[in-house]
Design an enzyme around this catalytic site. Sequence first.
Site, PDB file in Angstrom:
ATOM      1  CE  LYS A  60     -20.667   0.567 -29.072  1.00 37.16           C
ATOM      2  NZ  LYS A  60     -19.882   1.277 -28.033  1.00 37.16           N
ATOM      3  CD  GLU A  85      -4.952  -0.415 -32.994  1.00 35.48           C
ATOM      4  OE1 GLU A  85      -4.249  -1.383 -32.608  1.00 35.48           O
ATOM      5  OE2 GLU A  85      -5.406   0.426 -32.220  1.00 35.48           O
ATOM      6  CD  GLN A 114      -6.503   1.914 -18.216  1.00 36.24           C
ATOM      7  OE1 GLN A 114      -7.502   1.407 -17.753  1.00 36.24           O
ATOM      8  NE2 GLN A 114      -6.258   3.207 -18.109  1.00 36.24           N
ATOM      9  CB  CYS A 171      -3.330  -1.580 -28.507  1.00 35.91           C
ATOM     10  SG  CYS A 171      -3.319  -0.066 -29.471  1.00 35.91           S
TER      11      CYS A 171
END
Length: 482
Positions: free
Chosen positions: A178, A253, A285, A287
């Site tokens: 997905k 994650e 943008q 993590c």
Amino acid sequence: MNFPTTQDGLYINGEWWAGDQPLRVINPATEALLTTVYGGDEQAVDQALEAATQAFGRWSSTSGAERGALLRRIAVAVRDARGRLMHLQSSNNGKPLFEAAIDVDDVAATFEYYAELAEGLDARQDSPLALPSDDFSARIRREPCGVVGLIVPWNFPMVTTAWKLAPALAAGCCVVLKPSEVTPLPELELASIIAGCGLPDGVFNLVCGTGLAVGAPLASDPRVAKISFTGSNAVGVQVMQRAAETVKGVSLELGGKSSLLVLADADLDLAVELACGGGFFNAGQMCSATSRVLVADELADEFLQRLKARAEAIRVADPFDPDVEMGALVNQAQYQRVLGHIDRGLSAGATLVCGGQRPAHLTRGFFLQPTIFTHVPLDSALWCEEIFGPVLCVRSFSSQAQAIALANDSRFGLVASVVGRDVETAGKVADALQAGLVWINAAQVIFPQTAWGGYKQSSLGRELGPWGLAAFQEIKHVVRAV
């Protein structure tokens, strides 16, 4: 590149078709509609899982060498399509072309790496295990865990897909992917490339759609042996809760609020460049964004002056501008979210050094100036929470112990960076940081060979390296009497 008015958003059992759930795909640099992708819902997930389940017995029995050959074929095809994939990445995500090129190269390198690991599986299969008794023998088997669901985010389309898909296929798993509904276009092109590389029908399936329509049923379906999710902590909790209903494996994650530590002996030019790279690459943008910059007291004033000058010189522009250094945020919702964090930071008493607004020369698109704050309260969201935008918070420290304590004072622990000329001292600081990956005097280079994941609420499990492959394997011991 001309985009069709509508695009099929489902690839199931070797066939492309349109679902009944329209997803409007926007160019974040122009705010123009690129196309409408027709994705699916729970019914499409059911069909994809049925195809994957039927294909699993055949695919899981192939040799590692066979799977490795297919992965190498995918890597070659990705490199051949490099220009097209770069264009789609920049058009749909808003990142500059040079960043998109890094992404595509990462995708190819990841497939190549897991091709190598797949090819090594055959020799390791049924390896003997020494036992303390001569009356028994034992052997170890590494077997694919089954049908897996992969849910990937919008900030690095194709990259996070490759990090999950390549090891899953190498292990012998069948997949339902997905992609983010925000950035489906590069993912659809990558899926088309994979579809042309000879995978048996049903081994790889893709269902575009929203988290509620596609991600939720994928996470809760009992046919899924393992869910691998990258995204926000809030959604990660929901994925884990749904996976718990059928006690399936989970890899997560999630977020980060990482620090860059500038030690007293640091090269200031290097420190400024690493701070900008860690905070403003991909418009922040990431993590892994090192959005908390901790600077030794004796360097703080000069560092801040240099950092402000460098940030204000960054050219924010359309991703296809040849001089662009930073592109657009991914969509209107993310743009407004970051602006809201900036406003709340000001209300909390933080000092705005530069940025915080739309660049004057850009009248449309989700563009934001590189933004720097000082005097940020330690309990404010600006300091504690993942902003996911081009926003840095700078704070000075008086000792290495204080710097380490500030860096570790977080519910996250994904990455960190250390800048200092004395490599031994920098190494000791790195060892004291609660983070899954620490760079010393280096940009955020990520190799497929090194693990990706972090401490505390940043992740559950590890991706990349041999750990990424092991995440999609079950260990079986066969013990017999001699």
